[in-house]
Design a protein around this motif. Structure first.
Motif, mmCIF file in Angstrom:
data_model
loop_
_atom_site.group_PDB
_atom_site.id
_atom_site.type_symbol
_atom_site.label_atom_id
_atom_site.label_comp_id
_atom_site.label_asym_id
_atom_site.label_seq_id
_atom_site.Cartn_x
_atom_site.Cartn_y
_atom_site.Cartn_z
ATOM 1 N N VAL A 288 -10.245 -7.201 -1.890
ATOM 2 C CA VAL A 288 -11.012 -7.289 -3.135
ATOM 3 C C VAL A 288 -10.072 -7.767 -4.233
ATOM 4 C CG1 VAL A 288 -12.326 -6.026 -4.879
ATOM 5 C CG2 VAL A 288 -12.645 -5.490 -2.462
ATOM 6 N N GLN A 289 -10.344 -8.958 -4.736
ATOM 7 C CA GLN A 289 -9.575 -9.496 -5.852
ATOM 8 C C GLN A 289 -10.406 -9.340 -7.111
ATOM 9 O OE1 GLN A 289 -6.986 -13.024 -5.574
ATOM 10 N NE2 GLN A 289 -8.324 -13.627 -3.911
ATOM 11 N N GLY A 290 -9.764 -8.863 -8.154
ATOM 12 C CA GLY A 290 -10.472 -8.748 -9.427
ATOM 13 C C GLY A 290 -9.474 -8.809 -10.548
ATOM 14 N N ASP A 291 -9.779 -9.584 -11.570
ATOM 15 C CA ASP A 291 -8.843 -9.722 -12.677
ATOM 16 C C ASP A 291 -8.655 -8.380 -13.374
ATOM 17 O OD1 ASP A 291 -7.141 -11.019 -14.389
ATOM 18 O OD2 ASP A 291 -8.529 -12.631 -14.867
ATOM 19 N N MET A 316 -5.635 6.374 -0.342
ATOM 20 C CA MET A 316 -5.397 5.239 -1.235
ATOM 21 C C MET A 316 -3.929 5.203 -1.602
ATOM 22 S SD MET A 316 -6.894 4.502 -5.013
ATOM 23 C CE MET A 316 -7.890 3.058 -5.207
ATOM 24 N N MET A 317 -3.250 4.069 -1.341
ATOM 25 C CA MET A 317 -1.820 3.946 -1.625
ATOM 26 C C MET A 317 -1.617 3.014 -2.819
ATOM 27 S SD MET A 317 1.280 2.979 1.000
ATOM 28 C CE MET A 317 0.757 1.312 1.402
ATOM 29 N N ALA A 318 -0.890 3.504 -3.811
ATOM 30 C CA ALA A 318 -0.578 2.727 -5.020
ATOM 31 C C ALA A 318 0.938 2.527 -5.104
ATOM 32 C CB ALA A 318 -1.095 3.471 -6.247
ATOM 33 N N LEU A 385 -8.856 9.986 9.733
ATOM 34 C CA LEU A 385 -8.815 8.946 8.689
ATOM 35 C C LEU A 385 -9.841 7.861 9.005
ATOM 36 C CD1 LEU A 385 -7.425 7.799 6.140
ATOM 37 C CD2 LEU A 385 -5.821 6.620 7.654
ATOM 38 N N GLY A 386 -10.736 7.606 8.039
ATOM 39 C CA GLY A 386 -11.771 6.589 8.247
ATOM 40 C C GLY A 386 -11.630 5.380 7.341
ATOM 41 N N LEU A 387 -10.915 5.556 6.207
ATOM 42 C CA LEU A 387 -10.800 4.461 5.238
ATOM 43 C C LEU A 387 -9.396 4.441 4.647
ATOM 44 C CD1 LEU A 387 -12.184 2.229 3.455
ATOM 45 C CD2 LEU A 387 -12.782 4.070 1.851
ATOM 46 N N ALA A 388 -8.714 3.300 4.791
ATOM 47 C CA ALA A 388 -7.355 3.142 4.241
ATOM 48 C C ALA A 388 -7.392 2.061 3.169
ATOM 49 C CB ALA A 388 -6.375 2.759 5.345
ATOM 50 N N ILE A 389 -6.978 2.426 1.939
ATOM 51 C CA ILE A 389 -7.028 1.490 0.800
ATOM 52 C C ILE A 389 -5.614 1.281 0.262
ATOM 53 C CG2 ILE A 389 -7.967 1.110 -1.522
ATOM 54 C CD1 ILE A 389 -10.216 3.113 -0.809
ATOM 55 N N THR A 390 -5.240 0.020 0.037
ATOM 56 C CA THR A 390 -3.985 -0.230 -0.685
ATOM 57 C C THR A 390 -4.339 -0.909 -1.996
ATOM 58 O OG1 THR A 390 -3.649 -2.309 0.506
ATOM 59 C CG2 THR A 390 -2.466 -0.396 1.326
ATOM 60 N N ASP A 391 -3.781 -0.393 -3.086
ATOM 61 C CA ASP A 391 -4.013 -0.970 -4.410
ATOM 62 C C ASP A 391 -2.784 -1.781 -4.797
ATOM 63 O OD1 ASP A 391 -5.384 -1.506 -6.723
ATOM 64 O OD2 ASP A 391 -4.529 0.187 -7.794
ATOM 65 N N GLU A 392 -3.009 -2.860 -5.540
ATOM 66 C CA GLU A 392 -1.932 -3.797 -5.886
ATOM 67 C C GLU A 392 -1.197 -4.207 -4.613
ATOM 68 O OE1 GLU A 392 -1.681 -5.338 -8.592
ATOM 69 O OE2 GLU A 392 -3.244 -4.150 -9.519
ATOM 70 N N GLN A 393 -1.958 -4.796 -3.684
ATOM 71 C CA GLN A 393 -1.465 -5.103 -2.339
ATOM 72 C C GLN A 393 -0.197 -5.940 -2.346
ATOM 73 O OE1 GLN A 393 -1.888 -4.371 0.765
ATOM 74 N NE2 GLN A 393 -0.621 -6.019 1.562
ATOM 75 N N HIS A 394 -0.002 -6.827 -3.347
ATOM 76 C CA HIS A 394 1.176 -7.702 -3.324
ATOM 77 C C HIS A 394 2.472 -6.916 -3.446
ATOM 78 C CE1 HIS A 394 0.596 -7.183 -7.663
ATOM 79 N NE2 HIS A 394 1.865 -7.494 -7.794
ATOM 80 N N LEU A 414 -9.325 -1.516 3.259
ATOM 81 C CA LEU A 414 -9.698 -2.172 2.001
ATOM 82 C C LEU A 414 -8.419 -2.454 1.218
ATOM 83 C CD1 LEU A 414 -12.154 -3.019 0.277
ATOM 84 C CD2 LEU A 414 -12.118 -0.744 -0.749
ATOM 85 N N VAL A 415 -8.224 -3.717 0.863
ATOM 86 C CA VAL A 415 -7.015 -4.148 0.165
ATOM 87 C C VAL A 415 -7.444 -4.608 -1.223
ATOM 88 C CG1 VAL A 415 -5.259 -5.955 0.164
ATOM 89 C CG2 VAL A 415 -5.866 -4.854 2.304
#
Length: 690
Positions: A288-291, A316-318, A385-394, A414-415
């Protein structure tokens, strides 16, 4: 002997290097012969054309052949300074040659000598002068003058002449015996020159055509090896793994309806895409890309609630503790009314509490875990664990992303990123992911007014900040360094804080935030700023990602020329998050045309994707992200923007090679395989071979 075995040898054993010189070479990243021959020139000087004295123009760089017509003399105008002067001529005129602190030249050059010289000329009254010229006697080797000369990035104690000689020596000693790693059929098909020719001509091109052919070969090789690695890394995700089929009746609409604002149509569209993925039997892999400020967090929260209602945990990993803590606060406040148990897992929590959280994660008592890299540790064991999210993937590499998804049994992935990634780069980085874009900002968001100013206008900017604070607002002032550096002329956070506190904002409450502080200090400062106890926050780029203070409406960036455009856009996104008109002031201390144009782009556009394209075009992916953790190996010569046509060719050839030999185990491809494993370093163990 294969080229890879040759290249692994230490640079120390090249004739003329030795331990002392090897240490200097290590400083610029040269440890092996491979490092040395891939240490490409940063630019070239064409010293082939010889001019006459009568045709010289003031300020130009020129090459001449002259006769020394006066005895060289050395003067000592002051302590620690010598000036060596002599007169030289050709058939069209006379000029002075001057060297500073190089008195040994008196013993090297005599009256009557014919020498070739190269340097910048300066007109002084009725004659020309060349200061500190590079020179070579007419019967010399012709290596300094009379050819295209490579110019390398240097370090103190290492001259361009020395590194040129060392590279020449290495090429003579080792290059002839090196076997090409590229199969002959690919070389023939694409009309590429051999590896040996490419390396020789990239360092010492005879002309423009030989340089162009050398670069074409080396760029293709680098991109082919990169593509082979990326395709194999992605193979694990591109297979349609059986995933978790989450329940359709998830009650997420209750949360959507209870929000104090309406989701944008872009947010609803993206959530529907995620919902469909989660309800299918295949594993979700979605980017998911979002400004900045487009509202990605609420989408992640809805996905977490969906997972919870089907009896699964989410993580969720930040990238930073500040951002992880902020996410935890907002996620917890949104989900606690649905009996979702959320916990924060960062390094800065007491051991006893951490042990308790780990136990609850393992037993399933914790439903949602928000954390930093701490969630990747071996002792973090999930119940289901059913859902793994990384925030600010770069900010995370391929490796971290893979480790997180391996914490469960094919969890949905979800990235998310607020750094708009140009399509060209997204294709390479995230070719295995479905891409969703939130291309709409929430209603009522005002455009951030951006102004680029010069250093002499800072007082006016400070007055403007005072005026905004008198209206009840807050401001950020960001600078690139924590401490002053003798080498880099940039404001440091510590020094700037003292100056502003004592001189410009004596009656206001100032705070200081930088990466060298302990997490407790950082959290304390950010909490005070959020609560309005600090008027102006002086900070380094630790506030670049995710920090949300709606009352802050001014972002001032010192030495803005030292930041990438994408990074400036991220910083600008820290304001404009409330109902107030917001401003971004970029202080540009550079007078260069390029720098002014970059600032102009920021003034003209608030579109993160346009800015990201411009940033990638001018700086390449490593600089574009401002970090080496983006998961791409460091490229030596290829540019993922300007070499996009070659990227496409490399992708086509790489796919064909893998169709023919998926494990690259044949004699034909084994050298490419070795090179690829070396390029990807730690990530290579995640490359999937059958």
């Amino acid at each position: 002997m294969s080229i890879l075995e040759i290249l692994d040898k230490s640079v120390q054993y090249i004739k003329g290097v030795g331990p002392k010189k090897a240490k200097l070479l290590n400083k610029v990243g040269i440890k092996t012969i491979e490092d040395l021959i891939y240490y490409f020139p940063r630019l070239y000087e064409d010293r082939r054309e010889t001019k006459k004295i009568s045709s010289l123009k003031n300020g130009e760089k020129a090459n001449l052949k002259v006769i020394i017509c006066s005895t060289p003399k050395t003067f000592k105008p002051r302590r620690n300074m010598t000036i060596t002067k002599m007169l030289a001529k050709d058939e069209t005129g006379i000029m002075y040659l001057t060297w500073f602190n190089q008195e040994y030249i008196v013993n090297n050059i005599s009256i009557g000598d014919i020498i070739n010289i190269s340097g910048r000329v300066k007109r002084a009254q009725n004659y020309f002068e060349m200061q500190n010229p590079i020179y070579e006697k007419n019967n010399g080797s012709g290596k300094k003058i009379g050819r295209i000369v490579p110019i390398y990035q240097l370090t103190e104690g290492l001259t361009n002449n020395e590194i040129t000689k060392i590279i020449e020596q290495a090429l003579v000693l080792y290059l002839d015996d090196a076997k090409d790693i590229m199969p002959n059929n690919i070389i023939s098909e694409l009309n590429l020159c051999s590896f040996n020719q490419a390396i020789s001509n990239i360092h010492f091109p005879k002309d423009r055509l030989s340089y162009k052919k050398a670069k074409e070969r080396l760029v293709f090789e680098e991109l082919l090896v990169l593509q082979l690695g990326l395709f194999l890394l992605k193979k694990r995700n591109s297979i349609n793994y059986e995933g978790i089929q989450f329940a359709r009746n998830d009650k997420t609409h209750n949360l959507i309806e209870s929000l104090p604002y309406k989701l944008t149509s872009a947010q609803l569209k993206v959530f529907n895409e995620i919902k469909n993925d989660m309800e299918s039997s295949k594993q979700m892999n979605r980017l998911v890309q979002g400004d900045v400020g487009s509202g990605k967090t609420i989408i992640a929260v809805l996905a977490m609630l969906k997972a919870f209602n089907s009896g699964y945990q989410s993580v969720m990993m930040a990238p930073t503790e500040i951002l992880a803590t902020q996410h935890f606060d907002s996620v917890k406040s949104l989900l606690e009314k649905y009996n979702v148990n959320c916990e924060l897992l960062i390094s800065n929590i007491p051991a006893k509490k951490k042990k308790d959280i780990l136990k609850k994660i393992k037993t399933g008592e914790v439903n949602v875990i928000i954390g930093t890299h701490a969630v990747l540790q071996d002792n973090v064991i999930f119940y289901n664990l059913g859902l793994a999210i990384t925030d600010e993937q770069h900010r995370f590499g391929v490796r971290q992303r893979a480790i997180l998804s391996l914490k469960g049994s094919n969890p949905d992935v979800l990235v998310m990123t607020a750094t708009p990634i140009p399509r060209t780069l997204a294709l390479i980085l995230y070719g295995d992911l479905e891409v969703s874009v939130i291309d709409e900002l929430p209603a009522g968001r005002k455009k951030i007014q951006t102004f680029a100013i010069t250093g002499d206008m800072k007082d006016r900017a400070y007055s403007f900040i005072k005026k905004q604070i008198s209206k009840g607002r807050q401001a950020y002032i960001v600078c690139p360094l924590v401490e002053e550096s003798e080498n880099i002329e940039a404001q440091s956070a510590n020094k700037l804080y003292e100056v502003l506190k004592d001189k410009y904002f004596t009656e206001l409450k100032l705070g200081l935030l930088h990466g060298q502080m302990k997490s407790v200090e950082k959290d304390s400062i950010m909490t005070k700023f959020k609560n309005g106890e600090i008027d102006i926050l002086i900070s380094t780029t630790v506030i670049e990602v995710g920090v949300n203070v709606p009352n802050a409406n001014v972002m001032m960036v010192e030495n803005a020329e030292r930041f990438g455009l994408a990074q400036l856009h991220q910083l600008r996104g820290r304001v404009g998050r409330g109902n107030y008109q917001s401003y971004c002031i970029l202080v540009n201390e550079s007078k260069s045309k390029v720098s002014k144009e970059r600032m102009s782009i920021m003034e003209r556009s608030n579109d993160g994707f346009i800015i990201a394209e411009k940033d990638l075009e001018t700086r390449g992916p490593g600089e574009f992200f401002g970090t080496r953790q983006h998961g791409l190996p460091e490229l030596k010569i290829a540019n993922l923007f300007s070499d996009m046509n070659t990227v496409t060719t490399a992708q086509r050839i790489a796919l064909r090679v893998l169709e023919e030999d998926i494990n690259l185990s044949s004699e034909k491809y084994k050298m490419l395989k070795k090179k690829m494993i070396k390029l990807f370093n730690k990530e290579s163990e995640l490359i999937s071979f059958n």
